[in-house]
Design a protein around this motif. Structure first.
Motif, PDB file in Angstrom:
ATOM      1  N   ARG A 128       0.729  -1.161  -0.080  1.00 32.40           N
ATOM      2  CA  ARG A 128       0.097  -0.048   0.050  1.00 32.40           C
ATOM      3  C   ARG A 128       0.918   1.306  -0.047  1.00 32.40           C
ATOM      4  O   ARG A 128       1.871   1.235   0.497  1.00 32.40           O
ATOM      5  N   ARG A 129       0.353   2.285  -0.646  1.00 29.55           N
ATOM      6  CA  ARG A 129       1.346   3.589  -0.759  1.00 29.55           C
ATOM      7  C   ARG A 129       1.044   4.451   0.645  1.00 29.55           C
ATOM      8  O   ARG A 129       0.060   4.501   1.202  1.00 29.55           O
ATOM      9  N   ARG A 157       2.512  -6.757  -8.379  1.00 26.83           N
ATOM     10  CA  ARG A 157       3.725  -5.968  -8.750  1.00 26.83           C
ATOM     11  C   ARG A 157       4.909  -6.480  -7.978  1.00 26.83           C
ATOM     12  O   ARG A 157       4.731  -7.221  -7.039  1.00 26.83           O
ATOM     13  N   CYS A 158       6.175  -6.269  -8.447  1.00 27.11           N
ATOM     14  CA  CYS A 158       7.244  -6.790  -7.845  1.00 27.11           C
ATOM     15  C   CYS A 158       8.139  -5.795  -7.007  1.00 27.11           C
ATOM     16  O   CYS A 158       8.125  -4.699  -7.839  1.00 27.11           O
ATOM     17  N   PHE A 159       8.772  -5.949  -5.782  1.00 28.57           N
ATOM     18  CA  PHE A 159       9.286  -4.941  -5.136  1.00 28.57           C
ATOM     19  C   PHE A 159      10.654  -5.440  -4.742  1.00 28.57           C
ATOM     20  O   PHE A 159      11.023  -6.476  -4.368  1.00 28.57           O
ATOM     21  N   LEU A 172       9.265   4.413  -2.879  1.00 32.52           N
ATOM     22  CA  LEU A 172       8.352   4.396  -4.244  1.00 32.52           C
ATOM     23  C   LEU A 172       9.194   3.489  -5.371  1.00 32.52           C
ATOM     24  O   LEU A 172       8.988   3.139  -6.115  1.00 32.52           O
ATOM     25  N   SER A 173      10.625   4.069  -5.365  1.00 27.88           N
ATOM     26  CA  SER A 173      11.494   3.741  -6.342  1.00 27.88           C
ATOM     27  C   SER A 173      11.713   2.105  -6.272  1.00 27.88           C
ATOM     28  O   SER A 173      12.405   1.482  -7.225  1.00 27.88           O
ATOM     29  N   ALA A 174      11.335   1.261  -5.257  1.00 25.09           N
ATOM     30  CA  ALA A 174      11.646   0.036  -5.103  1.00 25.09           C
ATOM     31  C   ALA A 174      10.689  -0.878  -6.203  1.00 25.09           C
ATOM     32  O   ALA A 174      11.194  -2.012  -6.214  1.00 25.09           O
ATOM     33  N   VAL A 175       9.641  -0.373  -6.516  1.00 23.72           N
ATOM     34  CA  VAL A 175       8.763  -1.106  -7.645  1.00 23.72           C
ATOM     35  C   VAL A 175       9.553  -1.306  -8.753  1.00 23.72           C
ATOM     36  O   VAL A 175      10.444  -0.303  -9.074  1.00 23.72           O
TER      37      VAL A 175
END
Length: 412
Positions: free
Chosen positions: A169-170, A211-213, A250-253
């Protein structure tokens, strides 16, 4: 474990191991034309096994994960796994297959390390990572300096991994991950984990998407616990992972991941690798059985002179040759760009089933000595049980094939 291959001239293709002086295990010369970079990759895999094969028997027995070997595996280029990427050395599907086969022939845990580090983690980054993620992590993963894990399977979702419950979640300038994962190779080894999660944000257009993180295992809230008591692939640690509100930027996705189909793309590629690994295990079992039959004397003559033993060896060679033909055709199809996912499923379905038969026959042929780790067969037999299950069970592969054959799905 079997001895190393017999010597050969520079540039000469490696025929399989000729224990009898007449014919090796490559009875149809399926790999007799291997040359160039493909042969070099095969030789590199042989080099690793020559160096550490004996050590790995002890590591398997003690359930010790030889993390220190990963940089050596990286140095030998064993994590390339046929990944088509401009920042990685070129590696053909045949080269990747031969590496999987050869490493698994020596030790199944090392074969799984290749599959996890290269086939799953490195491939995920190469396919879907951002330029920044690739710049930071691609080469360290390829070199084996950083361990990579691929976290999809959950305690309650194995074959139905599409139903994963881990959520992202954001929260301002971060993603927050919560959930659990299970059977994650390298997941408790201090590296990075590619975590697949479902977006939980009702106000966002991507709500519900998978999605992948990229998650560093040192982050607060990430707990990886080694799963104890395994009777298969004992020299690689699989982990149970708890994600307790792990915050990542956020850049981890991975920007290239949009749905579960992206995870399936990675798994489809590694499914071919499992077929090759099964061939490696079966080769080791056949070699051990043939060597034993020619040396073991009972009732005044070598076992190999008994009709029943010759029939069993023929049965094993029959299965082994079929596995080789499956794998070579698989590599040719993949190299041409014409490989369909269900063709990879059929290769895994056939080869892991055949490997089980070969291992069982070999263990029986060795009699009481068949259960001793020093003879290799029992270790391979146990390890085959794991590869028979992972990257899609026999039943799941059958349903994928059944759907393709009939046009009707039996999944729902």
């Amino acid at each position: 474990m079997s001895d190393a291959a017999t010597s050969h001239l520079p540039g000469e293709a490696v025929s399989r191991y000729d224990l009898t002086g007449r014919r090796g295990t490559d009875y149809y010369a399926v790999f007799a034309d291997v040359s160039g970079a493909d042969l070099d990759a095969w030789k590199n895999a042989q080099t690793l096994i020559d160096e550490v094969g004996t050590r790995m028997q002890g590591a398997w027995d003690a359930a010790e994960f030889p993390i220190d070997l990963l940089p050596r595996m990286g140095e030998l280029g064993l994590f390339a796994d046929g990944i088509d990427d401009p920042d990685l050395p070129a590696s053909s599907p045949l080269a990747a297959g031969l590496v999987n086969m050869e490493v698994s022939r020596g030790d199944g845990s090392l074969g799984t390390i290749v599959a996890v580090q290269g086939g799953l983690a490195l491939r995920t980054l190469a396919l879907y990572g951002s330029p920044e993620q690739r710049e930071r992590w691609l080469q360290p993963l390829f070199r084996g300096d950083v361990l990579g894990a691929f976290a999809l399977t959950e305690p309650d979702h194995g074959s139905d991994s599409v139903s994963l419950e881990t959520v992202a979640r954001r929260d301002g300038d971060a993603w927050v991950l919560r959930g659990t994962k299970k059977w994650i190779g390298n997941g408790a080894s201090g590296g990075v984990t590619f975590v697949w999660a479902r977006v939980d944000d009702p106000d966002a257009a991507e709500h519900g998407s998978v999605r992948c993180f990229l998650v560093e295992q040192s982050l607060p809230g990430y707990t990886g616990t080694v799963i104890p008591g395994k009777a298969s692939l004992r020299a690689i640690h699989q982990a149970h992972i708890a994600l307790d509100d792990v915050r990542v930027p956020l850049s981890a996705v991975l920007p290239g991941t949009k749905s579960f189909k992206d995870a399936s793309t990675v798994l489809f590629a590694t499914r071919s690798g499992v077929a090759w690994s099964a061939l490696g295990h079966a080769t080791a079992c056949y070699e051990a059985a043939l060597s034993y039959a020619t040396q073991r004397v009972q009732f005044g003559k070598p076992l190999a002179k008994f009709q029943l033993i010759q029939e069993r060896l023929t049965q094993m060679l029959d299965d082994l040759t079929g596995m080789q033909l499956f794998c070579r055709r698989l590599a040719d199809l993949e190299a041409s760009g014409g490989l369909r996912p269900t063709q990879a499923s059929l290769a895994k379905y056939h080869n892991t089933r055949a490997a089980r038969r070969v291992a069982s026959t070999a263990r029986d042929l060795l009699g009481g000595n068949g259960i001793l780790l020093e003879n290799g067969v029992m270790q391979h037999m146990a390890d085959i049980e794991a590869i028979h299950t992972y990257e899609g069970t026999e039943s799941v592969q059958a349903l994928l094939l059944g759907r393709d054959i009939t046009g009707m799905s039996a999944f729902v």
